[in-house]
Design an enzyme around this catalytic site. Structure first.
Site, PDB file in Angstrom:
ATOM      1  N   LYS A 121       0.796  -1.033   0.032  1.00 50.94           N
ATOM      2  CA  LYS A 121       0.060   0.152   0.298  1.00 50.94           C
ATOM      3  C   LYS A 121       1.242   1.210  -0.624  1.00 50.94           C
ATOM      4  O   LYS A 121       1.972   1.433   0.696  1.00 50.94           O
ATOM      5  CB  LYS A 121      -0.721  -0.093   1.349  1.00 50.94           C
ATOM      6  N   ARG A 165     -10.950 -10.638  -2.931  1.00 47.99           N
ATOM      7  CA  ARG A 165     -11.219 -11.427  -4.025  1.00 47.99           C
ATOM      8  C   ARG A 165     -10.756 -13.022  -4.671  1.00 47.99           C
ATOM      9  O   ARG A 165     -11.383 -13.934  -4.835  1.00 47.99           O
ATOM     10  CB  ARG A 165     -11.619 -10.294  -5.153  1.00 47.99           C
TER      11      ARG A 165
END
Length: 479
Positions: free
Chosen positions: A259, A334
């Protein structure tokens, strides 16, 4: 912390501090106020004030007036928020026991206020060593109402308890709550309430070839888990189960696609909010003994850039055999969900609902005010869920699943890739998940609502438990 308990009462003690819920000034007549207090309250209410406080020598009185000019769902939400305002007063006066006198003539309205009152009392003080900071004054609320019975109060107690339990899990740091601890907590709390719970360890997950979950876990020193919880009461009204899937990324660094900024990682312990919501929901369903056959699937791991972590460009094989090119390791949720959604097919489900802090795009699109939703169910089912969103004020905004969005997740070297283009990120993530479904399905992206950096009324600060009240209301009325 000690949670507030709602109790039915047939008589209000004279020296007890009270909150009076009224519609208009005429509702004040039977209430135990002096003539001077009656006149004071009448004047304030006629002047348009909706919250009036009277500080007597031996007790405090709080009068809350319903805003009758608003839609019903707005009235309920205003009462929840009003309860938050009163909770600040209650805590400042260190009130330990309180009565709520209901003169609203509608149990839904009073219950909304009570729900807001309890939810507003939450704080996560486990790691605070100062006793003063940990103390909560109010622990008991006596409810005087001709419209609310014991069963409704019990249901409200359990539902708010479920929200608190989910909030506690999300607020826990990963140094305490890794994937194994998450699974163990869910197991221990659900089994005692009549659920059947099985935890698949890493060996079992490998034998099932859950390539998405295993890939995300490769950079971690802690093993993954896959928890299967079942609530199947004897009087269940459905033969085929409703399956709930919750994303359980207990901490997300982004993996090798780290990140970009520190403040994008400082609350990533909340990336397992979907798992916490599913746990809380199963807790509420089982304790309140709802006759609904329900199965929960919770894949869990942390996502770290360890020495063996998956890298952009890798190709993995999912549980159902689909090959996926890893375009970005920060699109990891996901991958877990896809394995769980494929696994859900074995139950021949009536409906599958997944919850996940899946995309920053969802939050960017509608902020903290609602949940981004996708659906392949019939319109009546989604409409019911949407109505429950207004009823609980956990509102939904439905995004499309148009086939054109599939183009952006096509890969040159695999069946799919795990990241779309620069636009429509929440939609392309949902389109990726849709590939692994073959049943009526609803996807709720709770990235914007699950964890708040500043206090937002009764939703609080930090973990919110967003989705529990919504789905409990939906499932209670689903069949």
């Amino acid at each position: 912390m000690m949670k507030i308990i709602l109790q039915k009462t047939e008589k209000v003690q004279k020296d007890l501090s009270c909150i009076y819920l009224v519609r208009k000034t005429t509702d004040l007549k039977p209430l135990p106020f002096s003539e001077t207090e009656h006149q004071y309250l009448k004047k304030k209410i006629e002047d348009g004030e909706k919250q009036v406080f009277i500080n007597s020598y031996f007790r405090q009185s709080f009068v809350q007036v319903l805003n009758e000019g608003k839609e019903f769902f707005i009235q309920k939400e205003e009462l929840r928020k009003a309860a938050f305002d009163w909770m600040k007063q209650i805590q400042s006066h260190k009130i330990e026991k309180l009565a709520v006198v209901d003169e609203l003539y509608d149990p839904e309205l009073a219950l909304a206020f009570l729900e807001g009152l309890i939810l507003s009392s939450y704080n996560f003080s486990k790691y605070i060593t100062s006793k003063k900071e940990k103390e909560d004054s109010l622990t008991e609320v006596c409810v005087y109402s001709a419209y609310i019975g014991e069963e409704l109060l019990k249901e409200c107690n359990v539902l708010t308890d479920a929200v608190f339990r989910a909030r506690d899990l999300v607020n826990e740091p990963v140094v305490y709550l890794n994937a194994e601890k998450l699974a163990e907590t869910i197991h221990d709390e659900l089994v005692i309430n009549g659920c059947t719970v099985e935890i698949l360890n890493k060996n079992r997950i490998q034998s099932l070839r859950m390539g998405g979950l295993l890939a995300v876990n490769k950079g971690s020193i802690d093993p993954p888990t896959f928890t299967i919880a079942e609530w199947k009461p004897d009087d269940a009204v459905n033969e085929k189960p409703v399956v709930l899937v919750g994303k359980g990324v207990v901490y997300d660094t982004g993996g090798l696609s780290l990140k970009p900024t520190p403040d994008s990682m400082d609350y990533m312990k909340s990336d397992m909010s979907g798992a916490a919501v599913v746990y809380g929901l199963m807790y509420a369903l089982s304790v309140n003994n709802l006759p609904l056959y329900t199965i929960a699937l919770i894949p869990a791991t942390d996502n770290r850039p360890g020495g063996n972590a998956i890298a952009p460009g890798d190709v993995i094989t999912m549980y159902d055999g689909t090959t996926v090119e890893i375009a970005n390791t920060d699109a990891e949720g996901r991958l877990l969900l896809a394995d769980a959604l494929s696994y859900a097919k074995k139950f021949d489900p009536l409906l599958v609902i997944d919850l996940a802090t899946l995309t920053g795009s969802a939050q960017a699109a509608i902020g903290h005010e609602g949940i981004v939703a996708f659906s392949t169910t019939d319109e009546d089912t989604f409409k019911k869920l949407e109505e429950c969103g207004w009823n609980t004020y956990e509102r939904l905004v439905r995004f499309p699943l148009w086939e054109e969005y599939r183009e952006s997740i096509k890969s040159d070297i695999a069946d799919l890739k795990n990241l779309g283009g620069k636009t429509a990120g929440a939609i392309t993530a949902a389109k990726f998940l849709e590939h692994f479904t073959a049943y009526p399905w609803i996807h709720l992206d709770i990235a914007g609502t699950s964890f708040l950096k500043t206090t937002d009324s009764y939703r609080g600060k930090g973990a919110t438990g967003s989705g529990i009240r919504l789905l409990y209301d939906f499932l209670r009325n689903y069949l």
